[in-house]
Design a protein around this motif. Sequence first.
Motif, PDB file in Angstrom:
ATOM      1  N   PHE A  19       0.823  -1.632  -0.412  1.00 52.27           N
ATOM      2  CA  PHE A  19      -0.150  -0.075   0.040  1.00 52.27           C
ATOM      3  C   PHE A  19       1.189   1.430  -0.149  1.00 52.27           C
ATOM      4  CE2 PHE A  19      -2.876  -3.472   1.299  1.00 52.27           C
ATOM      5  CZ  PHE A  19      -4.177  -3.075   0.542  1.00 52.27           C
ATOM      6  N   ASN A  20       2.004   1.170   0.228  1.00 53.15           N
ATOM      7  CA  ASN A  20       3.383   2.465   0.281  1.00 53.15           C
ATOM      8  C   ASN A  20       3.166   2.790  -0.842  1.00 53.15           C
ATOM      9  OD1 ASN A  20       4.349   3.673   2.016  1.00 53.15           O
ATOM     10  ND2 ASN A  20       6.359   2.605   1.777  1.00 53.15           N
ATOM     11  N   ALA A  21       2.964   2.344  -1.627  1.00 48.90           N
ATOM     12  CA  ALA A  21       3.248   2.486  -3.093  1.00 48.90           C
ATOM     13  C   ALA A  21       1.691   4.142  -3.609  1.00 48.90           C
ATOM     14  CB  ALA A  21       2.576   1.853  -4.702  1.00 48.90           C
ATOM     15  N   GLU A  22       0.800   4.463  -2.545  1.00 52.16           N
ATOM     16  CA  GLU A  22      -0.219   4.995  -2.634  1.00 52.16           C
ATOM     17  C   GLU A  22       0.578   5.996  -1.891  1.00 52.16           C
ATOM     18  OE1 GLU A  22      -3.338   7.059  -2.764  1.00 52.16           O
ATOM     19  OE2 GLU A  22      -4.044   5.558  -3.075  1.00 52.16           O
ATOM     20  N   SER A  23       0.070   7.431  -2.716  1.00 51.33           N
ATOM     21  CA  SER A  23       1.179   8.790  -2.741  1.00 51.33           C
ATOM     22  C   SER A  23      -0.306   9.309  -1.515  1.00 51.33           C
ATOM     23  CB  SER A  23       0.970   9.748  -3.176  1.00 51.33           C
ATOM     24  OG  SER A  23      -0.172  10.485  -3.510  1.00 51.33           O
ATOM     25  N   ASN A  24      -1.349   8.910  -1.183  1.00 55.36           N
ATOM     26  CA  ASN A  24      -1.767   9.278   0.086  1.00 55.36           C
ATOM     27  C   ASN A  24      -1.912   8.677   1.432  1.00 55.36           C
ATOM     28  OD1 ASN A  24      -4.100   9.976   1.782  1.00 55.36           O
ATOM     29  ND2 ASN A  24      -5.232  10.920   0.102  1.00 55.36           N
ATOM     30  N   LYS A  25      -1.078   8.464   2.388  1.00 47.88           N
ATOM     31  CA  LYS A  25      -0.965   7.463   3.045  1.00 47.88           C
ATOM     32  C   LYS A  25      -2.280   7.900   4.238  1.00 47.88           C
ATOM     33  CE  LYS A  25       3.474   7.148   2.039  1.00 47.88           C
ATOM     34  NZ  LYS A  25       3.340   6.216   0.785  1.00 47.88           N
ATOM     35  N   LYS A  54       2.723  -0.879  23.331  1.00 46.67           N
ATOM     36  CA  LYS A  54       3.439  -1.813  24.013  1.00 46.67           C
ATOM     37  C   LYS A  54       4.811  -1.106  23.692  1.00 46.67           C
ATOM     38  CE  LYS A  54       1.319  -5.070  26.557  1.00 46.67           C
ATOM     39  NZ  LYS A  54       1.589  -6.713  26.745  1.00 46.67           N
ATOM     40  N   ASP A  55       5.599  -2.376  22.125  1.00 46.97           N
ATOM     41  CA  ASP A  55       6.856  -1.442  21.801  1.00 46.97           C
ATOM     42  C   ASP A  55       6.638  -0.966  20.428  1.00 46.97           C
ATOM     43  OD1 ASP A  55       9.867  -1.685  21.273  1.00 46.97           O
ATOM     44  OD2 ASP A  55       9.696  -4.016  21.793  1.00 46.97           O
ATOM     45  N   GLY A  56       6.098  -2.131  19.763  1.00 49.70           N
ATOM     46  CA  GLY A  56       6.530  -1.450  18.243  1.00 49.70           C
ATOM     47  C   GLY A  56       7.900  -1.341  17.208  1.00 49.70           C
ATOM     48  N   THR A  57       8.687  -2.286  17.911  1.00 48.41           N
ATOM     49  CA  THR A  57       9.996  -2.276  17.231  1.00 48.41           C
ATOM     50  C   THR A  57       9.920  -2.993  16.290  1.00 48.41           C
ATOM     51  OG1 THR A  57      10.588  -2.132  19.412  1.00 48.41           O
ATOM     52  CG2 THR A  57      12.609  -2.861  17.715  1.00 48.41           C
ATOM     53  N   GLY A  58      10.121  -2.409  15.060  1.00 48.44           N
ATOM     54  CA  GLY A  58      10.307  -3.094  13.527  1.00 48.44           C
ATOM     55  C   GLY A  58       8.760  -3.095  12.727  1.00 48.44           C
ATOM     56  N   LEU A  59       7.949  -2.379  13.098  1.00 51.40           N
ATOM     57  CA  LEU A  59       6.612  -2.314  12.452  1.00 51.40           C
ATOM     58  C   LEU A  59       7.288  -0.752  11.857  1.00 51.40           C
ATOM     59  CD1 LEU A  59       4.202  -2.915  14.886  1.00 51.40           C
ATOM     60  CD2 LEU A  59       4.306  -3.670  12.947  1.00 51.40           C
ATOM     61  N   SER A  60       6.827  -0.615  10.596  1.00 53.21           N
ATOM     62  CA  SER A  60       6.678   0.361   9.309  1.00 53.21           C
ATOM     63  C   SER A  60       5.950   0.750  10.212  1.00 53.21           C
ATOM     64  CB  SER A  60       6.730  -0.364   8.086  1.00 53.21           C
ATOM     65  OG  SER A  60       5.388  -0.377   7.877  1.00 53.21           O
ATOM     66  N   THR A  61       6.489   3.065   9.588  1.00 52.50           N
ATOM     67  CA  THR A  61       5.621   3.935   9.880  1.00 52.50           C
ATOM     68  C   THR A  61       3.589   3.798   9.894  1.00 52.50           C
ATOM     69  OG1 THR A  61       7.625   4.923   9.333  1.00 52.50           O
ATOM     70  CG2 THR A  61       5.050   6.512   9.729  1.00 52.50           C
ATOM     71  N   LEU A  62       3.770   2.906   8.141  1.00 55.21           N
ATOM     72  CA  LEU A  62       2.702   2.783   7.853  1.00 55.21           C
ATOM     73  C   LEU A  62       1.932   2.122   8.719  1.00 55.21           C
ATOM     74  CD1 LEU A  62       0.840   3.645   5.644  1.00 55.21           C
ATOM     75  CD2 LEU A  62       1.380   2.088   3.976  1.00 55.21           C
TER      76      LEU A  62
END
Length: 73
Positions: A19-25, A54-62
């Motif tokens: 889904f990162n190809a979508e310019s509208n985040k 709790k942590d979220g380490t490793g998850l991309s921003t999107l």
Amino acid sequence: MSNKTEKLVKMANDISNFFNAESNKTLAAEGVKKHIMRAWEPRMRKEIIEYSQKDGTGLSTLATEAIKLLAID
């Protein structure tokens, strides 16, 4: 992080990469959220939401943004 959680993080990031190809985040995050809602069972969704909060380490921003939306629903 357990192996199960690592797999969920990888899956969430893979979906986000598509889904990162979508310019509208905002639309991209909504797309990731909808995909997770359709394809993941409730236990998986609960685990990734808890991990993200709790942590979220490793998850991309999107992926992180999509999981925040998922937690609201």
